[in-house]
Motif scaffolding. Structure first.
Motif, PDB file in Angstrom:
ATOM      1  N   ALA A  65      41.187  32.484  48.960  1.00  0.00           N
ATOM      2  CA  ALA A  65      41.174  33.602  48.015  1.00  0.00           C
ATOM      3  C   ALA A  65      41.302  34.933  48.733  1.00  0.00           C
ATOM      4  O   ALA A  65      40.866  35.087  49.877  1.00  0.00           O
ATOM      5  CB  ALA A  65      39.893  33.580  47.181  1.00  0.00           C
ATOM      6  N   GLY A  66      41.900  35.894  48.038  1.00  0.00           N
ATOM      7  CA  GLY A  66      42.025  37.239  48.600  1.00  0.00           C
ATOM      8  C   GLY A  66      41.908  38.295  47.521  1.00  0.00           C
ATOM      9  O   GLY A  66      42.281  38.071  46.359  1.00  0.00           O
ATOM     10  N   GLU A  67      41.342  39.454  47.886  1.00  0.00           N
ATOM     11  CA  GLU A  67      41.294  40.613  46.993  1.00  0.00           C
ATOM     12  C   GLU A  67      42.587  41.398  47.184  1.00  0.00           C
ATOM     13  O   GLU A  67      42.881  41.837  48.296  1.00  0.00           O
ATOM     14  CB  GLU A  67      40.096  41.498  47.328  1.00  0.00           C
ATOM     15  CG  GLU A  67      38.748  40.826  47.162  1.00  0.00           C
ATOM     16  CD  GLU A  67      37.614  41.788  47.487  1.00  0.00           C
ATOM     17  OE1 GLU A  67      37.755  42.996  47.215  1.00  0.00           O
ATOM     18  OE2 GLU A  67      36.598  41.334  48.035  1.00  0.00           O
ATOM     19  N   LEU A  68      43.327  41.595  46.107  1.00  0.00           N
ATOM     20  CA  LEU A  68      44.656  42.178  46.226  1.00  0.00           C
ATOM     21  C   LEU A  68      44.888  43.269  45.183  1.00  0.00           C
ATOM     22  O   LEU A  68      44.259  43.278  44.124  1.00  0.00           O
ATOM     23  CB  LEU A  68      45.723  41.086  46.055  1.00  0.00           C
ATOM     24  CG  LEU A  68      45.638  39.875  46.988  1.00  0.00           C
ATOM     25  CD1 LEU A  68      46.622  38.811  46.549  1.00  0.00           C
ATOM     26  CD2 LEU A  68      45.899  40.289  48.429  1.00  0.00           C
ATOM     27  N   LEU A  69      45.821  44.170  45.508  1.00  0.00           N
ATOM     28  CA  LEU A  69      46.315  45.127  44.536  1.00  0.00           C
ATOM     29  C   LEU A  69      47.301  44.413  43.609  1.00  0.00           C
ATOM     30  O   LEU A  69      47.784  43.327  43.914  1.00  0.00           O
ATOM     31  CB  LEU A  69      46.997  46.295  45.254  1.00  0.00           C
ATOM     32  CG  LEU A  69      46.142  47.102  46.244  1.00  0.00           C
ATOM     33  CD1 LEU A  69      47.002  48.155  46.936  1.00  0.00           C
ATOM     34  CD2 LEU A  69      44.971  47.757  45.538  1.00  0.00           C
ATOM     35  N   GLN A  70      47.608  45.054  42.477  1.00  0.00           N
ATOM     36  CA  GLN A  70      48.488  44.406  41.510  1.00  0.00           C
ATOM     37  C   GLN A  70      49.859  44.085  42.101  1.00  0.00           C
ATOM     38  O   GLN A  70      50.400  42.995  41.899  1.00  0.00           O
ATOM     39  CB  GLN A  70      48.637  45.285  40.263  1.00  0.00           C
ATOM     40  CG  GLN A  70      49.238  44.582  39.066  1.00  0.00           C
ATOM     41  CD  GLN A  70      48.231  43.714  38.337  1.00  0.00           C
ATOM     42  OE1 GLN A  70      47.340  43.123  38.946  1.00  0.00           O
ATOM     43  NE2 GLN A  70      48.379  43.617  37.025  1.00  0.00           N
ATOM     44  N   ASP A  71      50.430  45.026  42.841  1.00  0.00           N
ATOM     45  CA  ASP A  71      51.740  44.791  43.451  1.00  0.00           C
ATOM     46  C   ASP A  71      51.695  43.621  44.430  1.00  0.00           C
ATOM     47  O   ASP A  71      52.657  42.844  44.537  1.00  0.00           O
ATOM     48  CB  ASP A  71      52.240  46.053  44.167  1.00  0.00           C
ATOM     49  CG  ASP A  71      52.638  47.151  43.210  1.00  0.00           C
ATOM     50  OD1 ASP A  71      52.774  46.853  42.000  1.00  0.00           O
ATOM     51  OD2 ASP A  71      52.812  48.300  43.658  1.00  0.00           O
ATOM     52  N   GLU A  72      50.593  43.483  45.147  1.00  0.00           N
ATOM     53  CA  GLU A  72      50.451  42.382  46.101  1.00  0.00           C
ATOM     54  C   GLU A  72      50.327  41.044  45.375  1.00  0.00           C
ATOM     55  O   GLU A  72      50.859  40.029  45.834  1.00  0.00           O
ATOM     56  CB  GLU A  72      49.228  42.621  46.988  1.00  0.00           C
ATOM     57  CG  GLU A  72      49.367  43.820  47.908  1.00  0.00           C
ATOM     58  CD  GLU A  72      48.092  44.166  48.641  1.00  0.00           C
ATOM     59  OE1 GLU A  72      48.175  44.627  49.798  1.00  0.00           O
ATOM     60  OE2 GLU A  72      46.999  43.978  48.060  1.00  0.00           O
TER      61      GLU A  72
END
Length: 298
Positions: free
Chosen positions: A128-135
């Motif tokens: 799992a990763g915390e991401l921005l919407q574009d990512e």
């Protein structure tokens, strides 16, 4: 290329464990010639002398046989482990799932989701990763992510399958000492002239600006925060009001200030929290099980 077989190793270990070809054949429920032939092939392939065979008295391991028995036993154990793994994968009880979570949602539920799924499906590894919407969108497009949890923002025109897990109504964020902080609800028109603290991330910025426009106000932006905690700190420090859809359990900010969360009076469009994956990705029990874990978090 490996030429020896698991069957040869299994027959060899049966002879070693039971002390002779006849005893091993009875245990394996096969003929003695089949066992003897497997041993002969194994010795020829490996160039080993595995047993000292005694007429009518069985067989004893040679030093080479004792050394090889350790390797053969480890090989059989690894094969059994691989077979168990294959069955678990086929039953969707094992595997790897690559999961992206929108960075402002993650602090509220990501750890809980991973822990709950690990308990229910210990054979499934969640990366799992915390991401921005574009990512998130790029990761799904490049097949680097299997599934993502995010807000329904900026998703139109994308080849994405989505499932709504929650609909969150935005609220007004005020400093705890603001004159309106004790109200049960506030019309956004009452804050039309008040300075606004903007959460300055692309999709979020557009959503919150849309809420303000829908209520006919265009307040001056006093501060742009790149994280929600920066926004909360600015609001607690009296720089202005803001909007949010997720409410931490504590009103205290990192720097010791305090904020209040007040519902918006009147009609306001909720923001959906959605699970998304690429339309071309086939559904599977592995994915479906994780979807249910995410749903339970909300």
């Amino acid at each position: 290329m490996v030429r020896l077989t698991l069957k040869q190793c299994a027959y060899f270990l049966a002879v070693a464990d039971h002390g002779g070809i006849a005893q091993a054949a009875r245990t394996l429920n096969i003929s003695q010639p089949a066992v003897a032939q497997a041993l002969d092939k194994l010795e020829a392939l490996c160039g080993l002398s595995l047993f000292v065979r005694h007429h009518a008295r069985g067989a004893d391991l040679t030093p080479q046989g004792r050394a090889f028995a350790r390797s053969a036993r480890a090989l059989i154990q690894q094969a059994e482990h691989a077979e168990r793994d294959a069955r678990a994968i086929a039953a969707n009880l094992a595997g790897t799932l690559r999961f992206g979570c929108f960075h402002t949602i993650a602090p509220f539920c990501l750890t809980r989701i991973i822990a709950a799924h690990r308990t229910a499906f210990p054979g499934v590894e969640v990366l799992a990763g915390e991401l921005l919407q574009d990512e998130i969108l790029a990761g799904l497009e490049r097949a680097e992510l299997d599934l993502a949890l995010t807000y329904d923002m900026g998703l139109k025109g994308r080849r994405l399958a989505r499932q709504v897990v929650a609909r969150l109504k935005p609220f007004i964020l005020l400093g705890a000492d603001h004159p309106l902080a004790g109200r049960s609800s506030i019309a956004l028109s009452e804050l039309a002239e008040a300075p606004f603290v903007m959460f300055d991330q692309p999709a979020s910025r557009d959503y919150f600006a849309g809420v303000l426009v829908a209520h006919g106000i265009d307040p001056p932006v006093a501060f742009n925060g790149r994280s929600m905690e920066s926004v909360r700190g600015a609001v607690a420090g009296g720089l202005g009001f803001s909007l949010s859809v997720m409410c931490p359990r504590t009103a205290e900010t990192y720097d010791g200030g305090r904020v209040a969360h007040v519902p918006i009076a009147g009609k306001v469009a909720p923001l959906a929290v959605v699970l998304i994956h690429h339309e071309g990705k086939e559904s599977s029990p592995l994915l479906d099980n994780f979807v249910e874990t995410c749903r339970s978090a909300f």
